[in-house]
Structure formats: C-alpha cells, structure tokens
Motif scaffolding. Structure first.
Motif, PDB file in Angstrom:
ATOM      1  N   ILE A   1       0.855  -1.188   0.000  1.00 45.92           N
ATOM      2  CA  ILE A   1       0.000   0.000   0.000  1.00 45.92           C
ATOM      3  C   ILE A   1       0.890   1.237   0.000  1.00 45.92           C
ATOM      4  O   ILE A   1       1.780   1.383   0.840  1.00 45.92           O
ATOM      5  N   THR A   2       0.642   2.130  -0.951  1.00 46.68           N
ATOM      6  CA  THR A   2       1.430   3.348  -1.059  1.00 46.68           C
ATOM      7  C   THR A   2       0.514   4.572  -1.022  1.00 46.68           C
ATOM      8  O   THR A   2      -0.687   4.473  -1.247  1.00 46.68           O
ATOM      9  N   THR A   3       1.105   5.725  -0.765  1.00 43.46           N
ATOM     10  CA  THR A   3       0.387   6.999  -0.826  1.00 43.46           C
ATOM     11  C   THR A   3       1.419   8.103  -1.012  1.00 43.46           C
ATOM     12  O   THR A   3       2.614   7.819  -1.196  1.00 43.46           O
ATOM     13  N   TYR A   4       0.987   9.354  -1.010  1.00 44.07           N
ATOM     14  CA  TYR A   4       1.945  10.440  -1.179  1.00 44.07           C
ATOM     15  C   TYR A   4       2.806  10.584   0.072  1.00 44.07           C
ATOM     16  O   TYR A   4       2.411  10.201   1.175  1.00 44.07           O
ATOM     17  N   HIS A   5       4.011  11.132  -0.091  1.00 41.89           N
ATOM     18  CA  HIS A   5       5.045  10.983   0.930  1.00 41.89           C
ATOM     19  C   HIS A   5       4.770  11.714   2.232  1.00 41.89           C
ATOM     20  O   HIS A   5       5.301  11.318   3.283  1.00 41.89           O
ATOM     21  N   HIS A   6       3.951  12.780   2.233  1.00 40.45           N
ATOM     22  CA  HIS A   6       3.717  13.498   3.492  1.00 40.45           C
ATOM     23  C   HIS A   6       2.313  13.253   4.060  1.00 40.45           C
ATOM     24  O   HIS A   6       1.834  14.012   4.893  1.00 40.45           O
ATOM     25  N   ALA A   7       1.692  12.165   3.638  1.00 38.18           N
ATOM     26  CA  ALA A   7       0.313  11.895   4.057  1.00 38.18           C
ATOM     27  C   ALA A   7       0.166  11.768   5.570  1.00 38.18           C
ATOM     28  O   ALA A   7      -0.837  12.193   6.143  1.00 38.18           O
ATOM     29  N   PHE A   8       1.157  11.193   6.223  1.00 40.28           N
ATOM     30  CA  PHE A   8       0.997  10.862   7.637  1.00 40.28           C
ATOM     31  C   PHE A   8       1.485  11.955   8.578  1.00 40.28           C
ATOM     32  O   PHE A   8       1.536  11.759   9.788  1.00 40.28           O
ATOM     33  N   LEU A   9       1.831  13.128   8.025  1.00 40.54           N
ATOM     34  CA  LEU A   9       2.225  14.236   8.905  1.00 40.54           C
ATOM     35  C   LEU A   9       1.040  14.729   9.726  1.00 40.54           C
ATOM     36  O   LEU A   9       1.195  15.123  10.885  1.00 40.54           O
ATOM     37  N   VAL A  10      -0.145  14.737   9.114  1.00 37.59           N
ATOM     38  CA  VAL A  10      -1.386  15.044   9.827  1.00 37.59           C
ATOM     39  C   VAL A  10      -2.359  13.928   9.510  1.00 37.59           C
ATOM     40  O   VAL A  10      -2.876  13.833   8.401  1.00 37.59           O
ATOM     41  N   LYS A  11      -2.597  13.046  10.460  1.00 42.75           N
ATOM     42  CA  LYS A  11      -3.444  11.873  10.217  1.00 42.75           C
ATOM     43  C   LYS A  11      -4.917  12.251  10.300  1.00 42.75           C
ATOM     44  O   LYS A  11      -5.359  12.854  11.269  1.00 42.75           O
ATOM     45  N   GLY A  12      -5.658  11.890   9.258  1.00 43.01           N
ATOM     46  CA  GLY A  12      -7.100  12.079   9.241  1.00 43.01           C
ATOM     47  C   GLY A  12      -7.777  10.767   8.901  1.00 43.01           C
ATOM     48  O   GLY A  12      -7.177   9.687   8.986  1.00 43.01           O
ATOM     49  N   GLY A  13      -9.045  10.863   8.460  1.00 41.82           N
ATOM     50  CA  GLY A  13      -9.804   9.667   8.170  1.00 41.82           C
ATOM     51  C   GLY A  13      -9.162   8.803   7.102  1.00 41.82           C
ATOM     52  O   GLY A  13      -9.173   7.571   7.192  1.00 41.82           O
ATOM     53  N   GLY A  14      -8.592   9.434   6.072  1.00 41.18           N
ATOM     54  CA  GLY A  14      -7.970   8.673   4.999  1.00 41.18           C
ATOM     55  C   GLY A  14      -6.797   7.846   5.470  1.00 41.18           C
ATOM     56  O   GLY A  14      -6.639   6.678   5.066  1.00 41.18           O
ATOM     57  N   GLU A  15      -5.962   8.429   6.320  1.00 46.41           N
ATOM     58  CA  GLU A  15      -4.789   7.701   6.808  1.00 46.41           C
ATOM     59  C   GLU A  15      -5.206   6.537   7.710  1.00 46.41           C
ATOM     60  O   GLU A  15      -4.643   5.435   7.609  1.00 46.41           O
ATOM     61  N   TYR A  16      -6.201   6.766   8.564  1.00 44.05           N
ATOM     62  CA  TYR A  16      -6.668   5.663   9.408  1.00 44.05           C
ATOM     63  C   TYR A  16      -7.355   4.582   8.570  1.00 44.05           C
ATOM     64  O   TYR A  16      -7.339   3.406   8.918  1.00 44.05           O
ATOM     65  N   GLU A  17      -7.948   5.001   7.456  1.00 38.71           N
ATOM     66  CA  GLU A  17      -8.555   4.032   6.551  1.00 38.71           C
ATOM     67  C   GLU A  17      -7.485   3.117   5.959  1.00 38.71           C
ATOM     68  O   GLU A  17      -7.704   1.918   5.803  1.00 38.71           O
ATOM     69  N   ILE A  18      -6.321   3.670   5.632  1.00 36.04           N
ATOM     70  CA  ILE A  18      -5.216   2.855   5.123  1.00 36.04           C
ATOM     71  C   ILE A  18      -4.837   1.787   6.148  1.00 36.04           C
ATOM     72  O   ILE A  18      -4.675   0.608   5.820  1.00 36.04           O
ATOM     73  N   PHE A  19      -4.681   2.195   7.413  1.00 35.23           N
ATOM     74  CA  PHE A  19      -4.333   1.238   8.461  1.00 35.23           C
ATOM     75  C   PHE A  19      -5.391   0.141   8.575  1.00 35.23           C
ATOM     76  O   PHE A  19      -5.072  -1.053   8.711  1.00 35.23           O
ATOM     77  N   SER A  20      -6.654   0.548   8.537  1.00 37.23           N
ATOM     78  CA  SER A  20      -7.749  -0.401   8.694  1.00 37.23           C
ATOM     79  C   SER A  20      -7.783  -1.404   7.540  1.00 37.23           C
ATOM     80  O   SER A  20      -7.948  -2.617   7.761  1.00 37.23           O
ATOM     81  N   ILE A  21      -7.616  -0.913   6.307  1.00 35.14           N
ATOM     82  CA  ILE A  21      -7.626  -1.796   5.143  1.00 35.14           C
ATOM     83  C   ILE A  21      -6.462  -2.777   5.217  1.00 35.14           C
ATOM     84  O   ILE A  21      -6.620  -3.980   4.940  1.00 35.14           O
ATOM     85  N   ALA A  22      -5.288  -2.291   5.588  1.00 35.58           N
ATOM     86  CA  ALA A  22      -4.118  -3.167   5.704  1.00 35.58           C
ATOM     87  C   ALA A  22      -4.364  -4.271   6.725  1.00 35.58           C
ATOM     88  O   ALA A  22      -4.098  -5.463   6.464  1.00 35.58           O
ATOM     89  N   ASP A  23      -4.873  -3.898   7.892  1.00 32.03           N
ATOM     90  CA  ASP A  23      -5.128  -4.892   8.942  1.00 32.03           C
ATOM     91  C   ASP A  23      -6.167  -5.917   8.505  1.00 32.03           C
ATOM     92  O   ASP A  23      -6.023  -7.122   8.758  1.00 32.03           O
TER      93      ASP A  23
END
Length: 322
Positions: free
Chosen positions: A8-30
């Motif tokens: 799973i990839t995304t743009y390089h500074h996505a996780f500097l401010v975590k929002g719903g999209g970033e937590y969605e990545i974690f959830s999908i991976a798990d």
C-alpha cells in the motif's frame, strides 16, 4: 484461495497530519492481513518491490506519481484509490491526476456519488473502474461503558465531530451555530492550520472542547459517540467513515446535504446546506426535537462492516494477479 502480496502506497507526506484517509489505510491493511494477505504500507521497513504482486495506491495527491512510475516500470499491477472529491469544479492539477489514471490498471471508487463527482472533472477510463464499498470496523456496534467519556472529560450534553480541523471541513460554522444554541461541541482531530483552529476556539469560547486524538476503535471513542446528543459533520466534501462509525454507534446524524450523504444514509440523517448557517441551525433544531430510534440506522449501515465489506477489494486484488 490465492492471496497476493500487497504493497500500500500513498503520497510521501500523508501521515504528517493523520485524518480519516490515513486511518482508513491502516484499517484496510489490517483487514487484508486477517483475510490471509501479506500486506505492507510503504516505508523504510517494507520489503523490496519485487516481493509484491500488486500495489494499492491511496490518493492522487502530488508526491506519489514518481513512485508509481517506478512501480509501473517493474510491471507490477497498480490499483488506484483516488479518494478525491472535487468541489465547485476546482481542479488543482488535472494533468497530474490524468497521469495517475493512465498508470493504473484498476481505479476503485467507494460510492456512486464519488465516481460521478470524479468523472465530471477527469477523463475516467470506464474499463478500468471498479466498485467497492466503505469498510468500517464492526466494533462500533459494541456497547461501551455509557459514562466513560463524559466522566473523563467532565461533560454532560454535547455534539461531537471526528476529523482533521481545517477550513474545507467547515467546523467553524458548526461551532458558531451550536454556541448560539448553548450546545457544547467536541472536535476530535488535529489541525492543518493553527490559525483556523484558533478561530474555532475563539468562536466557541466555553462551548468547545478540542481533543487532538483518541485511540482508534477504542472504548473511549465508542463511549464518546454513544453518549453524544448527535454527531455533526457539515463540511464541503463527503463525511466518510466517521459518520458511518457514528451511525453504527447509535448517534443521530447532522450531515451536509449531498449526493454522497443521501446514497449512504437516505432519510436516516438530518441534512444541512454547508454554505448556510440558517440551514444548519434548522437541522440542529430538527435533530434535537427528534425522537427517532437509531436502531434502524444501525441495521442499514451494517453493510459497511468488516470483514464482509472488504470482499469487493479482495476480488479486485486477486483478479489482477492470477
């Protein structure tokens, strides 16, 4: 059953401010891991590229295109998850996004509203389009200790909103309207702009509480949702997973009136025009007067619960690697 190895990839500074999209990545991976997949999120500890069968790229934000070009050179299939809502015809970088579309082997959308919105602005190759659904953890159906959140933060009656605090989300308008009605608003999320956050704090006075983060899927989050007068999210773009989680928790919902909201909640929410304080004020009045029991909403939203909701994505990943 065939379980491809997924990066799973995304743009390089996505996780500097975590929002719903970033937590969605974690959830999908798990969730994919629980289904039997080997899944990594790209970073220093992910494996070499040739150890993966397919790449799932989240977002069409600038900063990820060069990475996908390298992946394409390695002949690894790319599933693109745009996660983009174009507002008022405002297209920041059409050439960039069209480049993403050309690199993708499949392009996935979580709703018809999202696909319709996207296709109005970009040359969407229909043959690449695939439909999935929002995926939400089913823990939000579990009852939490009823007074846990209220006791911890010294609250009685309050409305709650989860998400990144920024102008596009429109929290300031909600803060103003709720303060006029004497309702405390709890904003759970980090701020992209300190000045916008300060505007919210100044407008809210004693009727605003900002909590930068709460543990995802925790009892305290479920208690916060289950104890609220209602959940509110009236931004200029779709609410997303937080509103689904709130509905599953039994919250009454005040949401922006949009194609996306109507597709997911039908008549089981109270809608407001995010451009109008008067409209929002009226929606809040309606939700406060309502005696609607939210169990019907719980049932209608169960279609978004994991692990069943992940099946369309599983099928897409498998179909590209057989």
């Amino acid at each position: 059953m065939h379980f491809p190895r997924v990066l799973i990839t995304t743009y390089h500074h996505a996780f500097l401010v975590k929002g719903g999209g970033e937590y969605e990545i974690f959830s999908i991976a798990d969730t994919l891991k629980q289904q039997g997949f080997i899944v990594d999120i790209y970073g220093p500890y992910s494996r070499s590229l040739d150890d993966y069968d397919v790449v799932l790229h989240f977002s069409v934000h600038g900063g990820g295109l060069e990475l996908l070009e390298k992946i394409k050179e390695a002949n690894i299939p790319i599933v693109l998850w745009p996660n983009l809502w174009v507002r008022d015809g405002d297209i920041a970088a059409p050439d960039l996004i069209n480049s993403y579309l050309s690199l993708a082997d499949a392009i996935i959308f979580k709703s018809l509203a999202e696909k319709n919105n996207f296709s109005k602005s970009f040359k969407l190759p229909i043959e690449k389009c695939r439909d999935i659904t929002l995926s939400v953890d089913d823990s939000y159906l579990i009852q939490a200790p009823p007074d846990l959140f209220k006791t911890l933060y010294g609250l009685e009656k309050y409305a709650i909103w989860f998400g990144v605090i920024e102008k596009n989300k429109n929290q300031l308008q909600a803060v103003k309207v709720l303060r006029e009605k004497g309702i405390k608003i709890v904003l759970v999320g980090t701020a992209r702009s300190k000045s916008y956050l300060q505007n919210c704090l100044d407008a809210g006075g004693d009727d605003i509480l900002v909590i930068p983060n709460l543990p995802y899927k925790s009892e305290i989050v479920r208690s916060a949702l289950q104890g609220a007068l209602f959940y509110i999210e009236v931004g200029y773009e779709p609410a997303g997973i937080s509103a689904i989680e709130a509905g599953l928790s039994g919250c009454k919902l005040v949401l922006s009136d949009s194609e996306w909201s109507r597709e997911h909640f039908g008549d089981n929410a109270f809608y407001a025009d995010p451009h109008s304080e008067e409209s929002l004020s009226e929606a809040v009045d309606r939700v406060l007067m309502s005696n609607v029991q939210q169990k019907t909403i719980d049932e209608s939203l169960k279609r978004f619960c994991l692990p069943h909701a992940i099946e369309p994505l599983v099928d897409i990943l498998q179909s590209l690697t057989r």
